[in-house]
Scaffold this motif. Structure first.
Motif, PDB file in Angstrom:
ATOM      1  N   GLU A   1      -0.941   3.346  -3.617  1.00 50.15           N
ATOM      2  CA  GLU A   1      -0.323   1.917  -4.378  1.00 50.15           C
ATOM      3  C   GLU A   1      -1.509   1.440  -4.763  1.00 50.15           C
ATOM      4  O   GLU A   1      -2.125   0.616  -3.716  1.00 50.15           O
ATOM      5  CB  GLU A   1       0.669   1.663  -3.698  1.00 50.15           C
ATOM      6  CG  GLU A   1       1.205   0.340  -4.190  1.00 50.15           C
ATOM      7  CD  GLU A   1       1.904   0.424  -5.494  1.00 50.15           C
ATOM      8  OE1 GLU A   1       2.718   1.655  -5.764  1.00 50.15           O
ATOM      9  OE2 GLU A   1       1.811   0.445  -6.544  1.00 50.15           O
ATOM     10  N   TYR A   2      -2.145   1.030  -6.238  1.00 48.87           N
ATOM     11  CA  TYR A   2      -3.123  -0.446  -6.158  1.00 48.87           C
ATOM     12  C   TYR A   2      -2.847  -1.446  -5.756  1.00 48.87           C
ATOM     13  O   TYR A   2      -2.024  -2.368  -5.510  1.00 48.87           O
ATOM     14  CB  TYR A   2      -3.053  -0.079  -7.992  1.00 48.87           C
ATOM     15  CG  TYR A   2      -4.121  -1.132  -8.283  1.00 48.87           C
ATOM     16  CD1 TYR A   2      -5.710  -0.637  -7.874  1.00 48.87           C
ATOM     17  CD2 TYR A   2      -3.960  -2.640  -8.490  1.00 48.87           C
ATOM     18  CE1 TYR A   2      -6.706  -2.161  -8.553  1.00 48.87           C
ATOM     19  CE2 TYR A   2      -4.914  -3.148  -8.626  1.00 48.87           C
ATOM     20  CZ  TYR A   2      -6.346  -2.849  -8.738  1.00 48.87           C
ATOM     21  OH  TYR A   2      -7.655  -3.949  -8.751  1.00 48.87           O
ATOM     22  N   CYS A   3      -3.711  -1.608  -5.095  1.00 50.69           N
ATOM     23  CA  CYS A   3      -3.706  -3.257  -3.923  1.00 50.69           C
ATOM     24  C   CYS A   3      -5.255  -3.761  -3.625  1.00 50.69           C
ATOM     25  O   CYS A   3      -5.407  -4.866  -2.918  1.00 50.69           O
ATOM     26  CB  CYS A   3      -3.641  -2.247  -2.365  1.00 50.69           C
ATOM     27  SG  CYS A   3      -5.221  -1.853  -1.179  1.00 50.69           S
TER      28      CYS A   3
ATOM     29  N   MET B   1      -9.580   2.855   0.342  1.00 50.13           N
ATOM     30  CA  MET B   1      -8.598   3.271   1.122  1.00 50.13           C
ATOM     31  C   MET B   1      -8.537   4.147   1.479  1.00 50.13           C
ATOM     32  O   MET B   1      -7.243   4.988   1.160  1.00 50.13           O
ATOM     33  CB  MET B   1      -8.107   2.047   0.676  1.00 50.13           C
ATOM     34  CG  MET B   1      -6.885   1.212   2.069  1.00 50.13           C
ATOM     35  SD  MET B   1      -5.416  -0.039   1.751  1.00 50.13           S
ATOM     36  CE  MET B   1      -4.869   0.413   2.962  1.00 50.13           C
TER      37      MET B   1
ATOM     38  N   HIS C   1       0.889  -0.764   0.398  1.00 54.66           N
ATOM     39  CA  HIS C   1       0.512   0.363  -0.368  1.00 54.66           C
ATOM     40  C   HIS C   1       1.342   1.505   0.204  1.00 54.66           C
ATOM     41  O   HIS C   1       2.118   1.193  -0.522  1.00 54.66           O
ATOM     42  CB  HIS C   1      -0.619   0.103   1.043  1.00 54.66           C
ATOM     43  CG  HIS C   1      -1.572  -1.642   1.625  1.00 54.66           C
ATOM     44  ND1 HIS C   1      -3.103  -1.448   1.112  1.00 54.66           N
ATOM     45  CD2 HIS C   1      -1.298  -2.238   1.784  1.00 54.66           C
ATOM     46  CE1 HIS C   1      -3.373  -2.507   1.138  1.00 54.66           C
ATOM     47  NE2 HIS C   1      -2.330  -3.422   1.804  1.00 54.66           N
TER      48      HIS C   1
ATOM     49  N   CYS D   1      -5.041   5.626  -0.114  1.00 55.94           N
ATOM     50  CA  CYS D   1      -3.651   5.342  -0.358  1.00 55.94           C
ATOM     51  C   CYS D   1      -3.340   4.915  -1.966  1.00 55.94           C
ATOM     52  O   CYS D   1      -4.524   5.324  -2.941  1.00 55.94           O
ATOM     53  CB  CYS D   1      -4.298   3.501  -0.235  1.00 55.94           C
ATOM     54  SG  CYS D   1      -2.881   2.403  -0.922  1.00 55.94           S
TER      55      CYS D   1
ATOM     56  N   HIS E   1      -8.907  -0.907  -3.819  1.00 61.46           N
ATOM     57  CA  HIS E   1      -8.450  -0.363  -3.610  1.00 61.46           C
ATOM     58  C   HIS E   1      -8.207   1.412  -2.345  1.00 61.46           C
ATOM     59  O   HIS E   1      -8.076   2.297  -2.260  1.00 61.46           O
ATOM     60  CB  HIS E   1      -7.217  -0.223  -4.449  1.00 61.46           C
ATOM     61  CG  HIS E   1      -6.338   1.851  -4.687  1.00 61.46           C
ATOM     62  ND1 HIS E   1      -5.386   1.943  -4.077  1.00 61.46           N
ATOM     63  CD2 HIS E   1      -6.241   1.677  -5.974  1.00 61.46           C
ATOM     64  CE1 HIS E   1      -4.602   2.609  -4.134  1.00 61.46           C
ATOM     65  NE2 HIS E   1      -5.691   3.467  -5.951  1.00 61.46           N
TER      66      HIS E   1
HETATM   67 CU1  CUA Z   1      -4.199   0.131  -0.587  1.00 61.91          CU
HETATM   68 CU2  CUA Z   1      -3.998   0.418  -2.493  1.00 61.91          CU
END
Ligand code: CUA
Length: 329
Positions: free
Chosen positions: A166-168, A175, A129, A164, A172
């Motif tokens: 960062e693609y998670c 987040m 993340h 967030c 995502h």
């Molecule tokens: Cu955690 Cu994107």
């Protein structure tokens, strides 16, 4: 950092913007000046050393200014002040879990006092993340299996977006959270509104429950190293390396003790991977820090602290400097 980052960014815009204007102005001027005319033959122009040296040296100087300035801002942003308030962050799909040194827990929200340095010690319990506060101009990836750090010094009260970055996974984009910056008095009131145990005290409990204290004794050297005063200091490993016992070192020693064994000790410590969760690892780290630093962590002084640090504190008062090299990358 916002003012500094913005100043550098505006400088970049001005430099690139004025160069673009210059290039196009010269282009248009030359197109008109040297346009084709009937009866006029084009003249061959040989090179000019003065011109060529000038357009090499001047941009070089400008780029070095950008480099030096950027490095200065970067190092400031990467170096949390030693006396910053510490907050532990655990990321998971798809939320931010926060635990203050004083023990307050929050989800998708972080209350911080205005005018104080705040250092975030972050890890993830699943995927990568990234903890991003656009208003503060700070962003740092949050990785499983290790700590990363970022810090800020909020100057205005208010509520700021947390993303967030960062693609998670599926959620995502959801987040997100809030950073709530409060005036010191308001923040104290918020702190008092929740009764909790300091992080290091929770860590002391985990330390006892997991049986760590049977080997890591505080009164004498047991089967495991005595952990008093370890944090922030260099330790010599069995494989010959010398490393600084920072947050990441403690974390690795708990979860993968074989990889970081201190010289002179048998490889008898089992891994605690799967036995303690990320929050408990943070609590253990906070506890080991608390019994190592000469300053009590946010008032969370343990009895072990007093026994070991008593002499040092009498001599130096509360102003004993923190051990150097306790940075985490
Ligand atoms: Cu955690 Cu994107």
């Amino acid at each position: 950092m916002a003012g500094q980052v913005d100043a550098l960014y505006i400088f970049l815009l001005l430099v690139t913007g004025s160069m673009a204007v210059l290039v196009f102005a010269v282009l248009i001027f030359f197109a008109a000046r040297f346009r084709q005319r009937p009866g006029v033959r084009a003249e061959q122009i040989e090179g000019s050393n003065v011109l060529e040296i000038a357009w090499s040296v001047i941009p070089f100087g400008v780029f070095m200014v950008i480099f030096g300035w950027g490095a200065f801002v970067f190092f400031q942003e990467r170096t949390p002040p030693a006396d910053a308030t510490e907050v532990y962050v655990v990321a998971k799909q798809w939320m931010w879990k926060v635990e203050h040194a004083e023990g307050q827990r929050e989800i998708n929200e972080l209350h911080v006092p205005m005018g104080r340095d705040v250092k975030l010690i972050m890890t993830s319990q699943d995927v990568i993340h990234s903890f991003y506060i656009p208003a503060f101009r700070i962003k740092q990836d949050v990785l499983p299996g290790r700590y990363t750090v970022e810090w800020f010094h909020a100057t205005k009260p208010g509520v700021y977006h947390l993303f967030c970055a960062e693609y998670c996974g599926t959620q995502h984009s959801g987040m997100v959270g809030n950073i709530v910056v409060q005036a010191p008095a308001e923040y104290e009131a918020w702190m008092k509104g929740t009764s909790t145990n300091p992080l290091s005290e929770s860590g002391e409990k985990v330390f006892a429950e997991m049986g760590c204290s049977t080997c890591h004794r505080s009164d004498t050297q047991g089967r495991g190293p005595n952990l008093q005063g370890v944090f922030g200091h260099p330790v010599q490993l069995e494989d010959g390396r010398t490393v600084t016992a920072d947050e990441n070192y403690l974390r690795t020693s708990i979860l993968d003790p074989g990889s970081m064994r201190i010289k002179g000790f048998q490889p008898i410590m089992p891994t605690f991977q799967g036995l303690v969760n990320e929050e408990q690892v943070n609590q253990l780290v906070a506890y080991i820090k608390a019994i190592s630093l000469s300053q009590p962590v946010n008032g969370a002084q343990t009895s072990a602290d007093r026994a070991v640090m008593g002499d040092a504190m009498e001599n130096q008062g509360q102003t004993a400097p923190l051990p150097s090299g306790s940075k985490v990358q």
